[in-house]
Design a protein around this motif. Sequence first.
Motif, PDB file in Angstrom:
ATOM      1  N   GLY A 128       0.805  -1.207   0.000  1.00 59.61           N
ATOM      2  CA  GLY A 128       0.000   0.000   0.000  1.00 59.61           C
ATOM      3  C   GLY A 128       0.837   1.255   0.000  1.00 59.61           C
ATOM      4  O   GLY A 128       2.041   1.223   0.276  1.00 59.61           O
ATOM      5  N   LYS A 136      -3.315   5.038   5.102  1.00 60.67           N
ATOM      6  CA  LYS A 136      -3.208   4.327   3.835  1.00 60.67           C
ATOM      7  C   LYS A 136      -4.081   5.042   2.799  1.00 60.67           C
ATOM      8  O   LYS A 136      -5.296   5.135   2.949  1.00 60.67           O
ATOM      9  CB  LYS A 136      -3.652   2.877   3.971  1.00 60.67           C
ATOM     10  CG  LYS A 136      -3.513   2.072   2.674  1.00 60.67           C
ATOM     11  CD  LYS A 136      -4.096   0.676   2.796  1.00 60.67           C
ATOM     12  CE  LYS A 136      -3.239  -0.209   3.691  1.00 60.67           C
ATOM     13  NZ  LYS A 136      -3.749  -1.611   3.715  1.00 60.67           N
ATOM     14  N   ASP A 139      -4.569   1.083  -1.535  1.00 58.90           N
ATOM     15  CA  ASP A 139      -4.263  -0.323  -1.275  1.00 58.90           C
ATOM     16  C   ASP A 139      -3.860  -0.978  -2.591  1.00 58.90           C
ATOM     17  O   ASP A 139      -4.634  -0.988  -3.554  1.00 58.90           O
ATOM     18  CB  ASP A 139      -5.489  -1.022  -0.687  1.00 58.90           C
ATOM     19  CG  ASP A 139      -5.172  -2.431  -0.196  1.00 58.90           C
ATOM     20  OD1 ASP A 139      -4.089  -2.961  -0.525  1.00 58.90           O
ATOM     21  OD2 ASP A 139      -6.009  -3.016   0.521  1.00 58.90           O
TER      22      ASP A 139
END
Length: 385
Positions: A128, A136, A139
Amino acid sequence: MKKLLFPSLFAALAFSCGGENDSAESTPSNILENFTFSVDTLVVDPGEEIINLSRGVRGSSLDETKTYFYLFDEATTQMNKINLDELYLEEQIPFEKEGPNGIGSNFITTSRYLPGEEFLFSNFQSTGIFNKQGKKVLDLTLKPEELDIEGLGENAQFNVTNSIRLSPDRKIAYSLPGDFMEGTTQMAKINLETKSGTVLPIPALDIAGEYLILWQSGDGFSIYMEEVSLQEIAGKFYITAETSNSIYRLEPGQDSLQLFEYDFSLVSNQKETPIRREVSSLEEFRAEMEKARTQIGFEKLLYDEQTKRFYRFGRIYEPKGDDPEAPSKAEVFLFAFDNNLNLIGETALPELDKTPSSPFFKDGKLWSYVNVEDELGFAVMDFKF
């Protein structure tokens, strides 16, 4: 802030060599014929913090301007942001191991700076992109059951993010998937939106698989392999292997690799003495590993933006004999190429007994990692021609 400068003990000596590339167009002269260098050592000030060097600088990367050196500490899951112009630890950026913003608790195979001060983290379970705040933002995990990559081997599907690189728009991934027991034999080009793609064979580097040694003992095993590397340099992708002087290049927008082959005059073009890939004891494992290491090996490509030249180190390790724990020493060589990878120089470097560690060019000089009494240091090599 402390800024230490140690004069190098290396003498700048002149030496010469001959030869030219027979496989690619090259200039008639050897630019390294009268090559000399000097070295200074710089030490980074960590302030009140600690820069963990237990694993050297594995997991380091640079920003676009090479002002900042980012070094990931897997023990604390912090990214050390080091100012190379001022030589101090500017910031430690924390990341989580677990949870929706976790980078993973297992062995991190990739930790790399991306433009915009975002970071790519990858392990065998997940991949990621994370921002500086630890969130994040994308992904990139590629599950084998979701992939439709023509020509990708079944075992390679579980290692598809190995050496992963991204296109500028982050829609295409490039990687070096491979069977762990056979090594890397192809480059993958993957559309991250459709999870589909193709593989590009790299047969000139297949020899790397011939120098993989496996020793199984009880429930565990030891493995030695020659590295195959995927690098992005000035917007193009390059594939090299320790076992051969051949180089593959992929231009932006292209679907085929261009191969560059050379005929070096100072060393063999690749490893030549065969080894046994499967052994039955630790002694045999060490013996075959030494047989591989005492043949020519080549380092990754280096690029000097100021001169528009590529460089590549080569080394031949000396036998360790009866002491496997003895420090590694080697004959060291340097090869120079122009911006289109034509060979333009070769030389031996008798002043060195090992190749520079994690080297990179900055402001026309070659920087490499050195440990100075457990402090992060850099040997800065100034080339003279």
